[in-house]
Design a protein around this motif. Structure first.
Motif, PDB file in Angstrom:
ATOM      1  N   TYR A  66       0.844  -1.197   0.000  1.00 44.83           N
ATOM      2  CA  TYR A  66       0.000   0.000   0.000  1.00 44.83           C
ATOM      3  C   TYR A  66       0.873   1.239   0.000  1.00 44.83           C
ATOM      4  O   TYR A  66       1.791   1.380   0.798  1.00 44.83           O
ATOM      5  N   ASP A  67       0.605   2.171  -0.928  1.00 48.42           N
ATOM      6  CA  ASP A  67       1.381   3.410  -1.024  1.00 48.42           C
ATOM      7  C   ASP A  67       0.554   4.536  -0.420  1.00 48.42           C
ATOM      8  O   ASP A  67      -0.480   4.927  -0.952  1.00 48.42           O
ATOM      9  N   PRO A  72      -1.004   8.260  -4.690  1.00 46.29           N
ATOM     10  CA  PRO A  72      -0.272   6.993  -4.641  1.00 46.29           C
ATOM     11  C   PRO A  72       0.274   6.625  -6.019  1.00 46.29           C
ATOM     12  O   PRO A  72      -0.333   6.943  -7.033  1.00 46.29           O
ATOM     13  N   VAL A  73       1.439   6.006  -6.011  1.00 49.90           N
ATOM     14  CA  VAL A  73       2.089   5.620  -7.260  1.00 49.90           C
ATOM     15  C   VAL A  73       2.312   4.109  -7.239  1.00 49.90           C
ATOM     16  O   VAL A  73       2.885   3.575  -6.287  1.00 49.90           O
ATOM     17  N   TYR A  74       1.859   3.446  -8.302  1.00 50.73           N
ATOM     18  CA  TYR A  74       2.032   2.000  -8.421  1.00 50.73           C
ATOM     19  C   TYR A  74       2.699   1.678  -9.750  1.00 50.73           C
ATOM     20  O   TYR A  74       2.468   2.346 -10.758  1.00 50.73           O
ATOM     21  N   GLY A  92      -3.433   6.510  -9.188  1.00 49.39           N
ATOM     22  CA  GLY A  92      -4.076   6.271  -7.904  1.00 49.39           C
ATOM     23  C   GLY A  92      -4.623   7.567  -7.342  1.00 49.39           C
ATOM     24  O   GLY A  92      -4.072   8.644  -7.565  1.00 49.39           O
ATOM     25  N   GLU A  93      -5.716   7.447  -6.632  1.00 50.32           N
ATOM     26  CA  GLU A  93      -6.338   8.617  -6.009  1.00 50.32           C
ATOM     27  C   GLU A  93      -6.750   8.249  -4.588  1.00 50.32           C
ATOM     28  O   GLU A  93      -7.437   7.248  -4.376  1.00 50.32           O
ATOM     29  N   ARG A  94      -6.304   9.042  -3.632  1.00 52.53           N
ATOM     30  CA  ARG A  94      -6.692   8.784  -2.243  1.00 52.53           C
ATOM     31  C   ARG A  94      -8.128   9.225  -2.038  1.00 52.53           C
ATOM     32  O   ARG A  94      -8.531  10.301  -2.458  1.00 52.53           O
ATOM     33  N   LEU A  95      -8.904   8.389  -1.411  1.00 52.33           N
ATOM     34  CA  LEU A  95     -10.303   8.702  -1.139  1.00 52.33           C
ATOM     35  C   LEU A  95     -10.472   9.051   0.334  1.00 52.33           C
ATOM     36  O   LEU A  95      -9.636   8.710   1.165  1.00 52.33           O
ATOM     37  N   GLN A 109      -8.135   3.703  -1.700  1.00 47.28           N
ATOM     38  CA  GLN A 109      -7.657   4.390  -2.897  1.00 47.28           C
ATOM     39  C   GLN A 109      -8.410   3.892  -4.122  1.00 47.28           C
ATOM     40  O   GLN A 109      -8.744   2.715  -4.228  1.00 47.28           O
ATOM     41  N   LYS A 110      -8.662   4.813  -5.023  1.00 47.29           N
ATOM     42  CA  LYS A 110      -9.262   4.463  -6.310  1.00 47.29           C
ATOM     43  C   LYS A 110      -8.117   4.300  -7.306  1.00 47.29           C
ATOM     44  O   LYS A 110      -7.294   5.197  -7.464  1.00 47.29           O
ATOM     45  N   ILE A 111      -8.070   3.152  -7.962  1.00 53.37           N
ATOM     46  CA  ILE A 111      -7.027   2.860  -8.939  1.00 53.37           C
ATOM     47  C   ILE A 111      -7.669   2.866 -10.327  1.00 53.37           C
ATOM     48  O   ILE A 111      -8.678   2.186 -10.554  1.00 53.37           O
TER      49      ILE A 111
END
Length: 136
Positions: A66-67, A72-74, A92-95, A109-111
Motif C-alpha cells: 500500500y502506497d 499513490p504511485v504504483y 491512484g487517487e486517495r479517497l 484508494q481508487k485505482i
C-alpha cells in the motif's frame, strides 16, 4: 429449294458483358462485407486482450504494498504485454470516506488503469478499468 435454318446458339457479347457486370458487382459487395467483418473481429480481439491486460495489472497493483503518498504511485507489470503495441497508465487517487480530509489516509484508494493500443501511428484508448485498493 431447301432453306437452311440457322439456330442461334450461345450468348451475344452484350449478354456476356451484362452477366460479368452483375457477377462483379455481387463479388465486390461480398468482399466489402468480408473486409468489414474482419475489421470488427480484429477490434473485438484487441478489446478482449486489452481487458485481460487491465485485469492482470489491477491484480498486480493490489498485490503491491500500500502506497500512502498523495497521490499513490504504483508500478506497471511490464512482463505481461508487448510495450511496442500496448501502453499502460496506472493512476491512484486517495479517497476520503470518513470526510476528515485526504491528508490522513483512510486506507482507501481508487485505482484507474488505462490501456492504449498503437494503431495507425497513434495511441488509441481501448479500456479504462477502475478498482479500489484498501488497507484495513
Amino acid at each position: 429449294m431447301n432453306k437452311i435454318k440457322l439456330k442461334k446458339n450461345g450468348f451475344s457479347m452484350v449478354e456476356v458483358l451484362i452477366a460479368l457486370l452483375l457477377l462483379g458487382t455481387v463479388g465486390l459487395g461480398f468482399l466489402a462485407v468480408l473486409a468489414n467483418s474482419s475489421s470488427h473481429t480484429l477490434n473485438a480481439d484487441v478489446r478482449a486482450t486489452a481487458e485481460s491486460i487491465a485485469r492482470s495489472q489491477m491484480e498486480y497493483v493490489k498485490a503491491q504494498p500500500y502506497d500512502g503518498s498523495n497521490p499513490p504511485v504504483y508500478l506497471v507489470d511490464t512482463t505481461k504485454f508487448d510495450a511496442t503495441i500496448w501502453q499502460i497508465t496506472i493512476t491512484g487517487e486517495r479517497l476520503d470516506p470518513r470526510g476528515d480530509g485526504t491528508g490522513n489516509d483512510d486506507g482507501l484508494q481508487k485505482i484507474t488503469i488505462t490501456v492504449e493500443y498503437y494503431r495507425g501511428g497513434s495511441w488509441d484508448d481501448v479500456v479504462v478499468l477502475e478498482g479500489y485498493k484498501y488497507t484495513g
